[in-house]
Design a protein around this motif. Structure first.
Motif, PDB file in Angstrom:
ATOM      1  N   ALA A  97       0.895  -1.161   0.000  1.00 34.20           N
ATOM      2  CA  ALA A  97       0.000   0.000   0.000  1.00 34.20           C
ATOM      3  C   ALA A  97       0.928   1.202   0.000  1.00 34.20           C
ATOM      4  N   ILE A  98       0.838   2.035  -1.042  1.00 35.94           N
ATOM      5  CA  ILE A  98       1.862   3.045  -1.240  1.00 35.94           C
ATOM      6  C   ILE A  98       1.301   4.279  -1.946  1.00 35.94           C
ATOM      7  N   ASN A  99       1.963   5.399  -1.779  1.00 34.69           N
ATOM      8  CA  ASN A  99       1.610   6.614  -2.506  1.00 34.69           C
ATOM      9  C   ASN A  99       1.764   6.329  -4.006  1.00 34.69           C
ATOM     10  N   PRO A 100       0.720   6.556  -4.801  1.00 38.08           N
ATOM     11  CA  PRO A 100       0.800   6.221  -6.230  1.00 38.08           C
ATOM     12  C   PRO A 100       1.925   6.945  -6.964  1.00 38.08           C
ATOM     13  N   LEU A 101       2.310   8.118  -6.472  1.00 31.82           N
ATOM     14  CA  LEU A 101       3.379   8.866  -7.119  1.00 31.82           C
ATOM     15  C   LEU A 101       4.682   8.058  -7.150  1.00 31.82           C
ATOM     16  N   GLU A 102       4.885   7.221  -6.138  1.00 27.96           N
ATOM     17  CA  GLU A 102       6.116   6.436  -6.038  1.00 27.96           C
ATOM     18  C   GLU A 102       6.151   5.260  -7.003  1.00 27.96           C
ATOM     19  N   VAL A 103       4.987   4.853  -7.507  1.00 33.04           N
ATOM     20  CA  VAL A 103       4.954   3.657  -8.357  1.00 33.04           C
ATOM     21  C   VAL A 103       4.225   3.884  -9.679  1.00 33.04           C
ATOM     22  N   ILE A 104       3.782   5.106  -9.939  1.00 31.91           N
ATOM     23  CA  ILE A 104       2.984   5.348 -11.144  1.00 31.91           C
ATOM     24  C   ILE A 104       3.753   4.976 -12.416  1.00 31.91           C
ATOM     25  N   ALA A 105       5.060   5.201 -12.422  1.00 34.52           N
ATOM     26  CA  ALA A 105       5.862   4.855 -13.603  1.00 34.52           C
ATOM     27  C   ALA A 105       5.850   3.346 -13.842  1.00 34.52           C
ATOM     28  N   HIS A 106       5.923   2.573 -12.762  1.00 34.68           N
ATOM     29  CA  HIS A 106       5.894   1.109 -12.889  1.00 34.68           C
ATOM     30  C   HIS A 106       4.515   0.625 -13.332  1.00 34.68           C
ATOM     31  N   ILE A 107       3.471   1.297 -12.866  1.00 29.99           N
ATOM     32  CA  ILE A 107       2.113   0.920 -13.267  1.00 29.99           C
ATOM     33  C   ILE A 107       1.902   1.205 -14.748  1.00 29.99           C
ATOM     34  N   LYS A 108       2.332   2.383 -15.182  1.00 28.50           N
ATOM     35  CA  LYS A 108       2.156   2.762 -16.591  1.00 28.50           C
ATOM     36  C   LYS A 108       3.005   1.912 -17.527  1.00 28.50           C
ATOM     37  N   SER A 109       4.152   1.458 -17.051  1.00 23.89           N
ATOM     38  CA  SER A 109       5.030   0.636 -17.892  1.00 23.89           C
ATOM     39  C   SER A 109       4.597  -0.826 -17.917  1.00 23.89           C
ATOM     40  N   GLY A 110       3.633  -1.173 -17.059  1.00 24.90           N
ATOM     41  CA  GLY A 110       3.138  -2.547 -17.031  1.00 24.90           C
ATOM     42  C   GLY A 110       3.884  -3.464 -16.091  1.00 24.90           C
ATOM     43  N   LYS A 111       4.799  -2.910 -15.289  1.00 17.86           N
ATOM     44  CA  LYS A 111       5.558  -3.745 -14.345  1.00 17.86           C
ATOM     45  C   LYS A 111       4.782  -4.006 -13.051  1.00 17.86           C
ATOM     46  N   MET A 112       3.798  -3.163 -12.788  1.00 20.11           N
ATOM     47  CA  MET A 112       2.953  -3.322 -11.604  1.00 20.11           C
ATOM     48  C   MET A 112       1.498  -3.227 -11.993  1.00 20.11           C
ATOM     49  N   ARG A 113       0.649  -3.790 -11.116  1.00 16.26           N
ATOM     50  CA  ARG A 113      -0.789  -3.707 -11.331  1.00 16.26           C
ATOM     51  C   ARG A 113      -1.421  -3.105 -10.079  1.00 16.26           C
ATOM     52  N   ALA A 114      -2.249  -2.088 -10.275  1.00 13.15           N
ATOM     53  CA  ALA A 114      -2.956  -1.459  -9.165  1.00 13.15           C
ATOM     54  C   ALA A 114      -4.284  -2.172  -8.952  1.00 13.15           C
ATOM     55  N   LEU A 115      -4.508  -2.661  -7.718  1.00  9.47           N
ATOM     56  CA  LEU A 115      -5.725  -3.409  -7.426  1.00  9.47           C
ATOM     57  C   LEU A 115      -6.835  -2.533  -6.857  1.00  9.47           C
ATOM     58  N   ALA A 116      -6.448  -1.503  -6.091  1.00 14.21           N
ATOM     59  CA  ALA A 116      -7.464  -0.656  -5.469  1.00 14.21           C
ATOM     60  C   ALA A 116      -6.848   0.640  -4.977  1.00 14.21           C
ATOM     61  N   VAL A 117      -7.655   1.682  -5.016  1.00 11.20           N
ATOM     62  CA  VAL A 117      -7.289   2.972  -4.444  1.00 11.20           C
ATOM     63  C   VAL A 117      -7.939   3.055  -3.069  1.00 11.20           C
ATOM     64  N   MET A 118      -7.157   3.432  -2.064  1.00 15.93           N
ATOM     65  CA  MET A 118      -7.670   3.447  -0.691  1.00 15.93           C
ATOM     66  C   MET A 118      -8.365   4.780  -0.385  1.00 15.93           C
ATOM     67  N   ASP A 119      -9.446   5.013  -1.106  1.00 17.66           N
ATOM     68  CA  ASP A 119     -10.225   6.240  -0.931  1.00 17.66           C
ATOM     69  C   ASP A 119     -11.667   5.928  -1.299  1.00 17.66           C
ATOM     70  N   ASP A 120     -12.548   6.917  -1.081  1.00 18.02           N
ATOM     71  CA  ASP A 120     -13.952   6.706  -1.450  1.00 18.02           C
ATOM     72  C   ASP A 120     -14.275   7.255  -2.828  1.00 18.02           C
ATOM     73  N   LYS A 121     -13.262   7.827  -3.494  1.00 21.27           N
ATOM     74  CA  LYS A 121     -13.444   8.284  -4.874  1.00 21.27           C
ATOM     75  C   LYS A 121     -12.170   8.001  -5.669  1.00 21.27           C
ATOM     76  N   PRO A 122     -12.275   7.852  -6.988  1.00 21.51           N
ATOM     77  CA  PRO A 122     -11.117   7.490  -7.811  1.00 21.51           C
ATOM     78  C   PRO A 122      -9.967   8.483  -7.687  1.00 21.51           C
ATOM     79  N   ALA A 123      -8.756   7.975  -7.886  1.00 27.02           N
ATOM     80  CA  ALA A 123      -7.566   8.819  -7.844  1.00 27.02           C
ATOM     81  C   ALA A 123      -7.338   9.462  -9.204  1.00 27.02           C
ATOM     82  N   SER A 124      -6.848  10.699  -9.187  1.00 23.97           N
ATOM     83  CA  SER A 124      -6.636  11.420 -10.445  1.00 23.97           C
ATOM     84  C   SER A 124      -5.597  10.731 -11.323  1.00 23.97           C
ATOM     85  N   LEU A 125      -4.587  10.127 -10.712  1.00 22.88           N
ATOM     86  CA  LEU A 125      -3.558   9.440 -11.492  1.00 22.88           C
ATOM     87  C   LEU A 125      -4.017   8.076 -11.989  1.00 22.88           C
ATOM     88  N   LEU A 126      -5.020   7.503 -11.301  1.00 20.53           N
ATOM     89  CA  LEU A 126      -5.482   6.149 -11.638  1.00 20.53           C
ATOM     90  C   LEU A 126      -7.011   6.133 -11.688  1.00 20.53           C
TER      91      LEU A 126
END
Length: 331
Positions: free
Chosen positions: A211-240
Motif C-alpha cells: 500500500a503506497i503513494n501512487p506517485l512512487e509507483v505510477i511509472a511502474h504501473i504505466k510501464s506494465g511492471k505493476m498492477r494497481a488493485l485498489a485505491v484506498m479512498d472513497d473516490k477514484p484517484a486522479s492518477l489512476l
C-alpha cells in the motif's frame, strides 16, 4: 489620614497601570497588523526532493507572494519527523516558524512511548494543503488480478501473504494494517529501510503487495511492471481513474491517505493564524498550484484552521486504534 494617603497612592497606581495597558493594546494590534515584517521559516521534517518538500515549496512560493514576504523552507529530516515537529513546537509563537505536517502528526504520539512534545497541545492548526490516497499494488506477474482474489487467497492461506513497507509505523504499514482489518485477512509485514528497496522486492516477487503513494509507483504501473488493485479512498484517484476504490469493492472504513498541512506553535495569535490561512487558501486556488498538485496525484483541500484541526483529531483517533490493535511500534 495615613489610610487616605495610602488609598490615594493605590488609586493613582491603578490609573497608571490602566493607562499603560491601554497604550500597549494598540501596539500589540499594530504588531499583528504588520505581520509578516520579516521572512517566515517553514520547517519540513523530511529531506529535500521528496513529495512533502515539493508540495511545501509549491504552496509557500505563492503564499509569499500574497504575504509580500519571503518564505524560507528549512528541511529538518530525522527521528520519524519528530525532530522537525519538536523544533516548531518549541519555537516562539509569533508566526515566523511554521511546520509542514503530515500523517505522522496524527500517529507519532501512539507510535512512540515518549515524545519531547505533545502534538495535540504544542502545535496549532493553520490549514490543510491537500492529500493523495494510497494504492494497493502487486507485481505484473502476480496471480492476483483483483483485490478480492488477493483477499480470498489470504483467507485460504493465512500464512502465505506478505506486504512490504518503508518501515514500522510508516504510512504504508498503517494503511496495510487497516486494509487487513477491513478485509478480515492476515498477511505478514516485511519492513524495509525506505520505500525503494520494498518496491524492488515487490517487482522481484519477494513480497505479495504494497500500500503506497501512487506517485512512487505510477511509472511502474504505466510501464506494465505493476498492477494497481485498489485505491484506498472513497473516490477514484486522479492518477489512476480506472482503478476501483476500496469502498466500491465493499470494504468499509479502509480509506488511507497521505496528507499535508501547516501548523504553528500553540499560542500563535489568532490574527496571525488567519493571515497564514488566507494566504494558504489563496495559494491552493491558484491554477498552477492545482495543476501541479494534480500531477503529483494530490487534491487540494482548502479550508479553515478549525477544519484542519478537526481533521487531525479524527486522524489521530483513527490511527491510534489501528496502532494499538496491531501492536505497532516505530523503529
Amino acid at each position: 489620614m495615613l489610610r487616605s494617603h495610602a488609598l490615594a497612592r493605590i488609586l493613582r497606581g491603578l490609573g497608571l497601570a490602566t493607562a499603560l495597558v491601554a497604550a500597549g493594546a494598540p501596539a500589540l494590534g499594530h504588531a499583528e497588523d504588520a505581520y509578516p515584517s520579516k521572512p517566515i521559516r517553514v520547517v519540513v521534517p523530511y529531506a529535500p526532493g521528496g513529495a512533502v518538500d515539493i508540495v511545501t515549496r509549491l504552496v509557500t512560493q505563492k503564499m509569499g507572494e500574497t504575504l509580500k514576504q519571503s518564505i524560507v523552507v528549512d528541511n529538518r529530516p530525522g527521528g520519524a519527523t519528530n525532530i522537525g515537529m519538536d523544533l516548531v513546537a518549541r519555537a516562539p509563537a509569533d508566526g515566523y516558524t511554521v511546520l509542514t505536517s503530515s500523517p505522522s502528526l496524527a500517529s507519532n504520539a501512539s507510535l512512540f512511548a515518549k515524545l519531547p512534545f505533545d502534538p495535540s497541545k504544542d502545535l496549532a492548526p493553520v490549514g490543510a494543503i491537500g492529500y493523495a490516497p494510497l494504492v494497493v499494488v502487486v507485481a505484473a506477474d502476480s496471480p492476483f488480478k483483483t483485490l478480492k482474489e488477493m483477499i480470498d487467497y489470504a483467507k485460504a492461506n493465512p500464512t502465505k501473504l506478505t506486504f512490504g513497507t518503508a518501515g514500522n509505523g510508516s504510512s504504508g504499514h498503517l494503511a496495510s494494517e487497516l486494509l487487513k482489518a477491513a478485509g478480515k485477512f492476515n498477511a505478514l509485514h516485511v519492513p524495509y529501510k525506505g520505500g525503494a528497496p520494498a518496491i524492488t522486492d515487490l517487482l522481484g516477487g519477494r513480497i505479495s503487495f504494497m500500500a503506497i503513494n501512487p506517485l512512487e509507483v505510477i511509472a511502474h504501473i504505466k510501464s506494465g511492471k505493476m498492477r494497481a488493485l485498489a485505491v484506498m479512498d472513497d473516490k477514484p484517484a486522479s492518477l489512476l481513474p480506472d482503478v476501483p476504490t476500496v469502498k466500491s469493492l465493499g470494504l468499509e472504513n479502509a480509506e488511507a491517505t497521505v496528507w499535508w498541512g501547516l501548523n504553528v506553535p500553540k499560542g500563535t495569535p489568532a490574527p496571525v493564524v488567519e493571515k497564514l490561512n488566507t494566504a494558504l487558501n489563496q495559494a491552493l486556488g491558484d491554477a498552477t498550484v492545482k495543476s501541479r498538485l494534480a500531477e503529483l496525484g494530490a487534491s487540494a483541500t482548502p479550508g479553515t484552521a478549525a477544519d484542519f484541526g478537526k481533521f487531525v483529531e479524527t486522524e489521530t483517533a483513527k490511527w491510534s486504534q489501528v496502532i494499538k490493535a496491531a501492536h505497532i511500534q516505530a523503529d
